[in-house]
Design an enzyme around this catalytic site. Structure first.
Site, short mmCIF file in Angstrom:
data_model
loop_
_atom_site.label_atom_id
_atom_site.label_comp_id
_atom_site.label_asym_id
_atom_site.label_seq_id
_atom_site.Cartn_x
_atom_site.Cartn_y
_atom_site.Cartn_z
N LYS A 1 0.90 4.44 9.46
CA LYS A 1 0.02 3.47 8.60
C LYS A 1 -0.17 2.18 9.28
O LYS A 1 -1.30 1.62 9.56
CB LYS A 1 0.34 3.63 7.20
CG LYS A 1 -0.57 3.27 6.32
CD LYS A 1 -0.02 3.21 4.98
CE LYS A 1 -1.01 2.32 3.99
NZ LYS A 1 -0.66 2.42 2.79
N GLU B 1 11.17 2.25 14.75
CA GLU B 1 11.26 3.57 15.16
C GLU B 1 10.23 4.25 15.76
O GLU B 1 10.27 5.14 16.97
CB GLU B 1 11.78 4.20 14.01
CG GLU B 1 12.86 3.89 13.36
CD GLU B 1 12.92 2.74 12.32
OE1 GLU B 1 11.62 2.19 12.17
OE2 GLU B 1 13.42 2.38 11.17
N GLY C 1 2.41 5.69 1.97
CA GLY C 1 2.95 6.69 2.92
C GLY C 1 3.45 7.93 2.38
O GLY C 1 3.12 9.00 2.97
N ARG C 2 4.06 7.99 1.53
CA ARG C 2 4.85 9.27 0.80
C ARG C 2 3.86 10.15 0.22
O ARG C 2 4.16 11.09 -0.39
CB ARG C 2 5.86 8.92 -0.11
CG ARG C 2 5.64 8.01 -1.20
CD ARG C 2 6.87 7.36 -1.88
NE ARG C 2 6.86 6.25 -2.76
CZ ARG C 2 6.63 5.12 -2.54
NH1 ARG C 2 6.64 4.77 -1.31
NH2 ARG C 2 6.35 4.24 -3.44
N GLU D 1 11.65 7.00 -3.76
CA GLU D 1 11.17 5.61 -3.43
C GLU D 1 10.02 5.04 -4.31
O GLU D 1 9.85 3.84 -4.38
CB GLU D 1 10.32 5.93 -1.90
CG GLU D 1 10.29 4.76 -0.85
CD GLU D 1 9.82 4.83 0.39
OE1 GLU D 1 10.92 4.82 1.35
OE2 GLU D 1 8.96 5.49 0.61
N HIS E 1 26.82 29.26 -1.72
CA HIS E 1 28.12 29.34 -1.00
C HIS E 1 28.78 27.75 -0.61
O HIS E 1 29.93 27.86 0.15
CB HIS E 1 27.84 30.27 0.23
CG HIS E 1 27.49 31.76 -0.39
ND1 HIS E 1 28.35 32.69 -0.47
CD2 HIS E 1 26.21 31.93 -0.52
CE1 HIS E 1 27.67 33.66 -0.79
NE2 HIS E 1 26.35 33.28 -0.76
N LYS F 1 15.41 -3.70 7.25
CA LYS F 1 14.41 -3.89 8.28
C LYS F 1 14.64 -5.08 8.97
O LYS F 1 14.71 -5.43 10.13
CB LYS F 1 13.05 -3.53 7.76
CG LYS F 1 12.85 -2.13 7.95
CD LYS F 1 11.18 -2.08 7.65
CE LYS F 1 10.89 -0.82 7.29
NZ LYS F 1 9.34 -0.60 6.90
C1 G6Q Z 1 6.26 5.63 2.02
C2 G6Q Z 1 6.91 4.46 3.01
C3 G6Q Z 1 7.47 4.77 4.18
C4 G6Q Z 1 6.42 4.65 5.10
C5 G6Q Z 1 7.05 4.69 6.90
C6 G6Q Z 1 6.45 4.77 7.82
O1 G6Q Z 1 5.79 5.48 1.15
O2 G6Q Z 1 6.00 3.37 2.99
O3 G6Q Z 1 8.29 5.96 4.39
O4 G6Q Z 1 5.77 6.17 5.37
O5 G6Q Z 1 7.78 3.48 6.68
O6 G6Q Z 1 5.64 3.67 7.88
P1 G6Q Z 1 4.28 3.55 8.79
O7 G6Q Z 1 3.47 4.79 8.61
O8 G6Q Z 1 3.68 2.52 8.60
O9 G6Q Z 1 4.89 3.72 10.09
#
Ligand code: G6Q
Length: 554
Positions: free
Chosen positions: A210, A216, A270-271, A356, A387, A515
């Site tokens: 996003k 990463e 994001g989620r 989250e 198990h 971070k």
């Molecule tokens: C989700 C969070 C988080 C996000 C990641 C990736 O709700 O905001 O998990 O999706 O940190 O972020 P980017 O899509 O910006 O790389």
């Protein structure tokens, strides 16, 4: 946003629930079933191909009535309507929360700060669909003229877990030529293992971020590009790299043509984002018709959430039951137990969605809460869990509500194996609820013929207290539509609980601090001077790491 004046625990319905809890807390579910032989009919609900049985819960009509009273007093319906209307309910970021708009088929304009957002949603879906058609038909070719065979989604968190969970869940619908891969971990071992297995000529990378600033993801994206350029040329990147983002400048700076960038809006968290262009890998895998079925399933749940009375509203029921255990029984966790091989990533997906969203200790008005909020979500494939960790659920000291999730019709033709699987779903929820009394256990041991000394040793160990609550969710089949129903169900459950706790479920400040500190630590790992500006532990670890890094391991 009007501030809620009273704390949750001062609400009349909460106080009534507390009193009711004192009366009902020791009631046994087997007894409740004996007194209410129609509990299954009373406490189950069907929406399209999804059945929710919530009869194995420590509730009666009075409990449910009080819980729904509380939902009304806390304004669940009002907040729900505001979310769907595009109000800026994510108050700390001043954003609307409109993942529901991504699956809307309505023609009625949906205005966010005066602008109808639906045409852009539809336009992007069409772009994604057209791109998917080209990849799937083989018209889109790699640099040597071959069709794409491998698709790598590079993203993390919300830009990874949803696409990965859905692609796994819908494996039977994936185009037979395509192999889906997900690279999220910045550990170089993950990149090595994946890249070593791929052929640059036939691989497409989707850089899904996003913000397009996530360390990463960008690190892995650069690793993929470097790997690609070992075989191909700069000018061929366009055929093998596309992006999904809201940040076109950063995408261009990385070297991806904006024509090959798919977009979505900042009101998609994001989620909650696989319904948007972040779901591009899903669209490529299962095709645009199946993707629209996924959206349609979620939309069916959206409509149900908006229109059904709270008493017959699946997400609200799940939310209130979870709330009941969390607040009054002091349950700290919620187990998610899928009995469908392809739902094996659902627990980790829901872990992010829930933890989250509701893992917060300050309410939306900035006040510390004086009640427990979001539970620890955990789980595993249920049949494997039986198990390993089920021992603790059955006989440990913790109180763990569980959701069993299974599909009635398997994709596999091994019907006998499916019946074995399903027999375990039903047996486990029954065992958790019924338990096994001292008398029953004694009889069992006597019948087995063990000597009396052994019987006395084993007797207390083999008693099951029971009275462990669970929900059972049965999908007719794990189809795109039904998966949409299921995920939207949990999204709205999480939303409802967030309203009860007066949280902003749509920000995630808790991921920031680590971070920021990592940004400071990274250059220190590459410096030579002794590090002494952290606490003694962190200084010690960094210095030890640097000293030991170049000494071969024994
Ligand atoms: C989700 C969070 C988080 C996000 C990641 C990736 O709700 O905001 O998990 O999706 O940190 O972020 P980017 O899509 O910006 O790389």
């Amino acid at each position: 946003m009007s501030a809620m004046k009273k704390s949750l625990t001062e609400y009349p319905a909460w106080i009534a629930l507390q009193q009711h809890f004192e009366q009902i807390k020791d009631h046994s579910m087997p007894q409740m079933f004996a007194e209410q032989p129609h509990r299954f009919e009373q406490y189950s609900l069907q929406l399209d191909d999804l059945l929710l049985d919530y009869s194995k819960n420590r509730v009666n009509d009075d409990t449910l009535k009080l819980l729904f009273n509380l939902a009304r007093e806390r304004g669940v319906e009002d907040m729900r309507d505001r979310m769907f209307a595009g109000e800026l309910i994510n108050n700390t970021e001043q954003r609307a929360v409109l993942h529901t708009a991504l699956r809307s088929s309505s023609d009625t304009p949906l205005l966010v700060e005066g602008e109808n957002v639906l045409p852009a949603v539809q336009a992007e879906l069409q772009r994604m669909g057209a791109f998917a058609d080209r990849i799937r038909s083989g018209e889109w070719q790699g640099f040597s003229g071959k069709a794409i065979t491998d698709i790598v989604n590079i993203g993390i968190g919300g830009s990874d877990l949803g696409p990965k969970m859905v692609c796994e869940a819908l494996t039977p619908y994936i185009h037979e030529r395509l192999h889906m891969h997900f690279l999220s971990n910045v550990d170089g071992a993950a990149a090595d293992q994946l890249l070593d297995s791929l052929n640059a000529e036939t691989t497409l990378f989707i850089i899904a971020s996003k913000t397009f600033t996530t360390q990463e993801t960008l690190t892995n994206a650069h690793a993929a590009r470097d790997w690609f350029l070992q075989t191909a040329e700069e000018g061929q990147i366009a055929q093998h790299f596309v992006a999904v983002s809201t940040n076109s400048e950063a995408v261009s700076a990385f070297g991806i043509d904006p024509q090959h960038m798919f977009v979505f809006s900042d009101w998609v968290g994001g989620r909650y984002s696989f319904w948007s262009a972040i779901g591009l890998s899903i669209m490529l895998a299962i095709g645009k018709q199946n993707f629209s079925q996924l959206l349609a399933g979620a939309q069916a749940m959206d409509q149900h959430f908006c229109n059904a009375p709270l008493e017959r509203n699946m997400p609200v029921i799940l939310a209130m039951l979870g709330f009941w255990y969390n607040q009054f029984f002091k349950a700290e966790t919620q187990a998610i137990l899928p009995y469908d091989f392809h739902l094996r990533y659902l627990p980790s997906y829901l872990q992010q969605a829930d933890m989250e969203s509701n893992g917060k200790s300050v309410d939306r008005n900035g006040r510390p809460v004086d009640y427990p909020t979001g539970p620890i979500i955990w789980g595993e494939s249920g049949i494997n869990g039986q198990h390993s960790f089920y021992q603790l659920i059955h006989q440990g000291t913790r109180f763990i509500p569980a959701d069993f999730i299974a599909s009635i019709q398997p994709h596999s033709s091994r019907q006998q194996q499916h019946d074995i699987l399903m027999s375990n779903v039903f047996a486990q929820s029954e065992a958790l609820m019924r338990g096994r009394s001292l008398e029953e256990t004694r009889q069992l041991l006597q019948d087995s013929g063990v000597d009396s000394a052994t019987l006395e040793i084993r007797l207390p160990q083999m008693v099951f207290a029971g009275n462990h609550p669970s929900n059972t969710l049965l999908l007719k089949k794990l189809t795109p539509f039904n998966l949409g129903l299921l995920v939207a169900l949990y999204e709205h459950k999480i939303f409802t609980q967030g309203v009860l706790w007066n949280l902003n479920s749509f920000d995630q400040w808790g991921v920031e601090l680590g971070k920021q500190l990592a940004k400071k630590v990274l250059p220190q790992l590459q410096a030579t001077d002794t590090i002494n500006d952290h606490d003694a532990s962190t200084n010690g670890l960094i210095n030890f790491y640097r000293r030991s890094r170049d000494i071969p391991a024994s």
